[in-house]
Structure formats: structure tokens, C-alpha cells
Scaffold this motif. Structure first.
Motif, short mmCIF file in Angstrom:
data_model
loop_
_atom_site.label_atom_id
_atom_site.label_comp_id
_atom_site.label_asym_id
_atom_site.label_seq_id
_atom_site.Cartn_x
_atom_site.Cartn_y
_atom_site.Cartn_z
N ASN A 1 4.00 -2.25 -7.49
CA ASN A 1 2.87 -1.48 -6.98
C ASN A 1 1.53 -1.90 -7.58
O ASN A 1 0.53 -1.25 -7.33
N LYS B 1 7.15 4.34 1.77
CA LYS B 1 7.39 3.48 0.61
C LYS B 1 7.80 4.29 -0.61
O LYS B 1 8.61 3.84 -1.42
N GLU B 2 7.24 5.49 -0.77
CA GLU B 2 7.64 6.34 -1.89
C GLU B 2 9.11 6.72 -1.77
O GLU B 2 9.84 6.76 -2.76
N LEU B 3 9.55 7.01 -0.55
CA LEU B 3 10.96 7.33 -0.34
C LEU B 3 11.84 6.13 -0.62
O LEU B 3 12.93 6.25 -1.21
N ALA C 1 10.49 -0.09 -7.92
CA ALA C 1 9.38 0.82 -8.19
C ALA C 1 8.25 0.14 -8.94
O ALA C 1 7.15 0.66 -9.04
N SER D 1 15.64 3.60 -4.43
CA SER D 1 15.90 2.27 -4.98
C SER D 1 16.09 1.19 -3.92
O SER D 1 16.76 0.18 -4.15
N LYS E 1 11.22 3.72 -2.72
CA LYS E 1 11.31 3.55 -4.18
C LYS E 1 12.23 4.60 -4.79
O LYS E 1 13.03 4.30 -5.68
N GLU E 2 12.10 5.83 -4.31
CA GLU E 2 12.93 6.92 -4.84
C GLU E 2 14.41 6.62 -4.65
O GLU E 2 15.24 6.95 -5.51
N ARG F 1 0.83 -1.20 0.00
CA ARG F 1 0.00 0.00 0.00
C ARG F 1 0.87 1.26 0.00
O ARG F 1 1.92 1.31 0.66
N PRO F 2 0.45 2.28 -0.76
CA PRO F 2 1.25 3.51 -0.86
C PRO F 2 1.34 4.24 0.49
O PRO F 2 0.34 4.43 1.17
N THR F 3 2.55 4.61 0.85
CA THR F 3 2.78 5.43 2.03
C THR F 3 3.96 6.35 1.72
O THR F 3 4.76 6.05 0.82
N PRO F 4 4.11 7.45 2.44
CA PRO F 4 5.27 8.31 2.20
C PRO F 4 6.59 7.56 2.36
O PRO F 4 7.55 7.81 1.61
#
Length: 212
Positions: A189, A175-177, A186, A182, A179-180, A170-173
Motif C-alpha cells: 500500500n 481492496k480492504e476486504l 497487506a 489475505s 487484504k482482510e 488505491r484504497p477501496t472497500p
């Protein structure tokens, strides 16, 4: 002045209206759990009326979750009771459509598991589980017409996979970091695609008869 519901049909309609209001409030503000006063206002009832039906906000949201679970089992049983042979793809299609139709199912299910450990009276939690397992057993019996080897354990494993994979993806801040930077791929999802692949592997392993 609000008229108090007295007969069982009116009481059930008011109870459902409160649940509908709470669900709509969550859909409108998924980042927070609405309080009882806001739910009462959305349902057009007094705050005290909500407490006539639900002893706490936690029990109210558990009732929404139970309504979702019942709807899923009903969809599965309705298909399973048809004479047309049912295959795994049919089961997964029902699951996929249910998740698309019920966007708060996954976050609410996760919340409810935590609430039952901390905020729901033990007997209330047990009664919920008792009703849920009764529906589960009825659904398993219906599915056995098409999948003779299916059992309660496989359905519980499937549910654990559905919730566990969602919590992982699930997307969370954070998890975005990740992915950013690596730390995680990425491309991981597409929850529904990964879930279907995982469930297919689980069901094939469980429903394929072993060679003698």
C-alpha cells in the motif's frame, strides 16, 4: 449584479477562478464530481457564466487536468534547464512532490481518460492531446541535456506506470476486504515507494547504453 468580463486578462482570471473553485469542491468531496451549479456558486458566478468558458462539466474538469499536466511539465523543464547536472533521483523527487502537492491529479487523470472516450467531443479531445504532446516534446528536449537517451516513449511509459500502479493500489472497500482475507498482501500500500522502485527500473533499463 455580476459584471461580465470583457478583456482577455479579466476573462482568463475568471476562467482560473472557476477552475480553482471546481478543484476545491472536489478536494472537499472527493467521493463525487461536483455539478456545475455548485461550482458556479463556489466561484461566485452565475451558472450560465460557467458555460461561457466550458461547454460541459467534463470539459471543465479536463481543463483542470490540463492545468495539472502543464504544471508538472513546467517543474521538470525548470529543473532540466539548470546547469547543475540532473540525475534520475531529481526527476523522481519532482514527480513525488508534484503528486503530494496535487492530490486530485491521479483520480482526475483516470476520470479524464474515461470522459475523453465518451463525453468529450473528438475535436476537443484532439486539441487537448495536441497541446499536451507539444509540452511533452519540449520537456523531453530539455531533459536530453542530462539524459541523452530519453525520448517521448519513455515519458509515456512512465505516465502509464504512474496511473496503472495507482489504480492497482488505491484504497477501496474491495481492496480492504481482499487484504482482510489475505487475497492480496497487506503490505502493498505504499504507492509512492513502489512507484519510485518501478520507475527506477524502467529508467535504468531505458537509459543505460547497451554494451557493444
Amino acid at each position: 449584479m455580476q459584471i461580465r468580463a470583457t478583456n482577455p486578462e479579466d476573462k482568463e482570471q475568471r476562467r482560473e477562478a472557476i477552475l480553482d473553485a471546481a478543484e476545491q469542491q472536489w478536494l472537499a468531496q472527493p467521493e463525487r464530481i461536483t455539478n456545475v451549479a455548485e461550482i458556479a456558486a463556489a466561484a461566485g458566478v452565475a451558472k450560465g457564466t460557467v458555460y461561457l468558458y466550458f461547454r460541459s462539466k467534463e470539459e471543465l474538469f479536463l481543463a483542470i487536468h490540463e492545468r495539472h499536466v502543464t504544471e508538472f511539465f513546467n517543474r521538470v523543464a525548470q529543473r532540466a534547464l539548470q546547469d547543475t547536472p540532473m540525475v534520475m533521483g531529481d526527476m523522481f523527487a519532482i514527480k513525488r512532490q508534484f503528486l503530494l502537492d496535487t492530490p486530485i491529479f491521479l483520480p482526475l487523470a483516470t476520470q479524464c481518460h474515461g470522459m475523453m472516450e465518451k463525453h468529450i467531443p473528438l475535436e476537443v479531445g484532439y486539441a487537448f492531446e495536441e497541446r499536451t504532446y507539444a509540452r511533452l516534446n519540449t520537456t523531453v528536449t530539455a531533459l536530453q541535456r542530462h539524459f541523452p537517451l530519453i525520448n517521448q516513449a519513455l515519458m509515456l511509459q512512465s505516465y502509464a506506470l504512474i496511473l496503472g500502479l495507482w489504480q492497482l493500489l488505491r484504497p477501496t472497500p474491495l481492496k480492504e476486504l481482499m487484504k482482510e482475507r489475505s487475497l492480496i498482501c497487506a503490505c502493498t500500500n505504499d504507492y509512492l515507494l513502489m512507484l519510485e522502485n518501478a520507475l527506477t527500473a524502467l529508467w535504468r533499463g531505458a537509459l543505460t547504453p547497451e554494451n557493444p
